[in-house]
Design an enzyme around this catalytic site. Structure first.
Site, PDB file in Angstrom:
ATOM      1  N   GLU A   1      83.780  65.584  27.876  1.00 23.08           N
ATOM      2  CA  GLU A   1      84.751  64.643  28.449  1.00 23.08           C
ATOM      3  C   GLU A   1      86.218  64.997  28.176  1.00 23.08           C
ATOM      4  O   GLU A   1      86.915  64.290  27.457  1.00 23.08           O
ATOM      5  CB  GLU A   1      84.462  63.200  28.025  1.00 23.08           C
ATOM      6  CG  GLU A   1      84.337  62.925  26.540  1.00 23.08           C
ATOM      7  CD  GLU A   1      83.903  61.477  26.220  1.00 23.08           C
ATOM      8  OE1 GLU A   1      83.214  60.846  27.037  1.00 23.08           O
ATOM      9  OE2 GLU A   1      84.250  61.008  25.123  1.00 23.08           O
TER      10      GLU A   1
ATOM     11  N   GLU B   1      75.643  60.974  28.946  1.00 23.54           N
ATOM     12  CA  GLU B   1      75.671  59.852  28.006  1.00 23.54           C
ATOM     13  C   GLU B   1      75.606  58.559  28.790  1.00 23.54           C
ATOM     14  O   GLU B   1      76.287  58.394  29.795  1.00 23.54           O
ATOM     15  CB  GLU B   1      76.958  59.843  27.165  1.00 23.54           C
ATOM     16  CG  GLU B   1      77.053  60.963  26.151  1.00 23.54           C
ATOM     17  CD  GLU B   1      78.341  60.910  25.331  1.00 23.54           C
ATOM     18  OE1 GLU B   1      78.939  59.823  25.190  1.00 23.54           O
ATOM     19  OE2 GLU B   1      78.747  61.980  24.846  1.00 23.54           O
TER      20      GLU B   1
END
Ligand SMILES: *[C@@H]1O[C@H](CO)[C@@H](O)[C@H](O)[C@H]1NC(C)=O
Ligand SMILES: *[C@@H]1O[C@H](CO)[C@@H](O)[C@H](O)[C@H]1NC(C)=O
Ligand SMILES: *[C@@H]1O[C@H](CO)[C@@H](O)[C@H](O)[C@H]1NC(C)=O
Length: 532
Positions: A210, A419
């Protein structure tokens, strides 16, 4: 890892025309409710077998969050150690974490019992290369070889991330880490070591976790490592950084480093290792607060700033127009060569998603001379308090919507849900009913999305164990397994969610009727027999 966007609650009272606002909000609620009912109805009765056999289900952790052994066997500090030791995470740190460094065999055994098909973890760069580059630490090398071999011999696919908020501190000190172009060379060297040493067994590589949230938190707000920011934008005061400029610079260098590593893999390793290189991106479900043109445009702008920031360069070779317009010269330009190198430099995208936010237009910030990422985005976010232990609402249509957007806006790339999971306060009761409902709802929409032709390859529940979390340390929990921090052995205990996920993975019934009953009267049902 959860995001650190501060809650900015805006209510309809501040709008010019309260009545219209009420009606629109009502209609939106109505629409969302309808969607919700449909989703739940469609997702209620699935089993593992409804997903393709080559779709993988797993769970994840990351190095600093699980390993501990922070000062053992040659590991040097990362920027995350430094951040935690400065006291910014409730005075807690990952020195011991879950002691995964010593307990990996026990943990892989739990994964086998749970029925995980894949395990997503990250390599600690400063454990493998304590100087950031140069000689490999033999003990670090041995640890990752042991872990990977343990997974492979138990039939669990390793999915490996190279950078998860834990740049070696030595590189931050030497040249500023991700704000310097030197990082491209050093990251490529590190990736080369990993491909060479582990690529005969690891097929799925994620370069950087990310980058959007890493840069926003680390370089704009300063609320996560490496804690760089400048006034008036700092959430945690710092004397290093430049919030107006560095978040863009850091992502720029991440994209260049990522594409350099991906190119290296394609040239040097792919023909013999046959693996895949991708990158992950954090995505909210983005919804306009009101059904006005302004809020709808602001919603797409927020999506551009968050997701398009990474996805448009990867798919089209340049940043979104809205970003280039609003950030002007503060967002670096790709040269033609760089643009060509970045474009298409991925085999898959890892999507990280937890929750939805509502967007209100905030174009007034564009009048400010001094602007950061937030002000350039010119949008206000409202949703739950991301800084708290508050549980996420089960609103999986947001994930459904964003997966659609990967198809509509970013070329329908192969996707792993890297996730997704429920946050609760750390809780030894093991009765995490809300996590079961969350996983049940979200896995259900992944199935819906697959049936609609989206290119999704796998799903990883965050997280396998209760870990050291980015902003909350050990206070918030995402784990399928509770880790007893009062026990010197740090014993792991399965929560209800571990049992539910395990049943699902073993293709048994996943009806959540039992959990609803449990919620009404927890004393009635013993966990072990909940789903029988
Ligand atoms: C931040 O960087 C911009 C662009 O290079 C520059 O104009 C500005 O003066 C810098 N601000 C600080 C606080 O250093
Ligand atoms: C977004 O707005 C809708 C409609 O007003 C509301 O029902 C929902 O709770 C809001 N979501 C968040 C995350 O604030
Ligand atoms: C998995 O479960 C479904 C639904 O109960 C069933 O129809 C299917 O035959 C099962 N598959 C296997 C391989 O057991």
């Amino acid at each position: 890892m959860k995001s650190m966007m501060p809650p900015k609650r805006e209510s309809c009272e501040s709008m010019e025309t309260p009545n219209t606002c009420f009606t629109n909000a009502f209609m939106l609620t109505f629409l969302l409710l309808n969607l919700a009912l449909e989703t739940v109805a469609g997702a209620d009765t699935y089993s593992r077998d409804d997903f393709p056999a080559n779709f993988v289900f797993g769970s994840g952790t990351s190095a600093y969050q699980i390993e501990g052994a922070a000062n053992e066997e040659g590991r040097s500090s990362s920027i995350w150690d430094t951040f935690a030791h400065a006291g910014y995470v409730h005075g807690e740190n990952g020195d011991v974490a879950c002691d995964g460094y010593h307990k990996y065999k026990e943990d892989v055994k739990l994964m086998v019992e749970t029925g995980l098909e894949a395990y997503r973890f990250s390599i600690s760069w400063s454990r493998l290369l304590p100087n950031g580059r140069g000689p490999v630490n033999p003990k670090g090398l041995q640890y990752y070889n042991n872990l990977i071999n343990q997974l492979i011999s138990n039939g669990i696919q390793p999915h490996v991330t190279l950078h998860n908020y834990d740049l070696p501190q030595v590189l931050e000190d030497e040249y500023g880490g991700w704000v310097s172009r030197h990082i491209i060379r050093d990251f490529t060297y590190y990736a080369d070591v990993c491909f060479r040493e582990f690529g005969d067994r690891v097929l799925y590589w994620t370069t950087v976790n990310e980058p959007n949230v890493f840069s926003f938190g680390g370089y704009d707000q300063g609320s996560s490592p490496p804690h760089r920011c400048s006034p008036p934008f700092c959430a945690i005061k710092s004397n290093r950084g430049n919030s107006t400029y560095e978040p863009y610079l850091a992502v720029h260098h991440i994209l260049l480093a990522h594409s350099s590593a991906a190119r290296l893999y394609r040239k040097k390793y792919r023909h013999k290792q046959h693996g895949y290189v991708g990158i992950s991106v954090y995505s909210f479900g983005f919804f306009p607060q009101t059904n006005t043109e302004k809020d709808r445009v602001a919603t797409q702008r927020a999506r551009d700033f968050f997701v398009g920031w990474v996805m448009e360069p990867l798919q089209y070779g340049d940043y979104p127009i809205s970003m280039k317009t609003n950030a002007g010269v503060r967002i670096p330009a790709f040269t033609t060569r760089e643009s060509e190198q970045v474009k298409g430099s991925f085999d898959f995208i890892g999507v990280i998603h937890y929750t939805n936010i509502n967007i209100t237009d905030n174009s007034d910030t564009l009048k400010n001379q001094l602007r950061d990422f937030n002000a350039d985005m010119a949008a206000k976010f409202s949703g739950l308090d991301l800084f708290s232990n508050e549980e996420y609402p089960v609103t999986p249509w947001g994930l459904r919507e964003e997966l659609n957007n990967f198809k509509l806006l970013y070329g329908n790339p192969p996707i792993f849900i890297h996730e997704n999971g429920q946050r609760t306060a750390s809780d030894s009761s093991l009765q995490d009913v809300s996590r079961v409902k969350y996983l049940h709802g979200y896995i259900g929409v992944v199935l819906d999305a697959l049936r609609d032709g989206l290119n999704i390859k796998g799903y990883f529940a965050w997280s396998f164990l209760d870990l050291f979390e980015l902003l909350d340390g050990y206070k918030s929990s995402f784990g399928l397994y509770y880790v007893d921090r009062d026990d010197p052995e740090l014993k792991r205990h399965p929560k209800l969610s571990a049992k539910w996920y395990s049943r699902f993975l073993k293709n048994r019934s996943t009806s959540i009727v039992g959990t609803v009953e449990l919620e009404k009267d927890p004393s009635l049902v013993s966990i072990g027999h909940l789903f029988e």
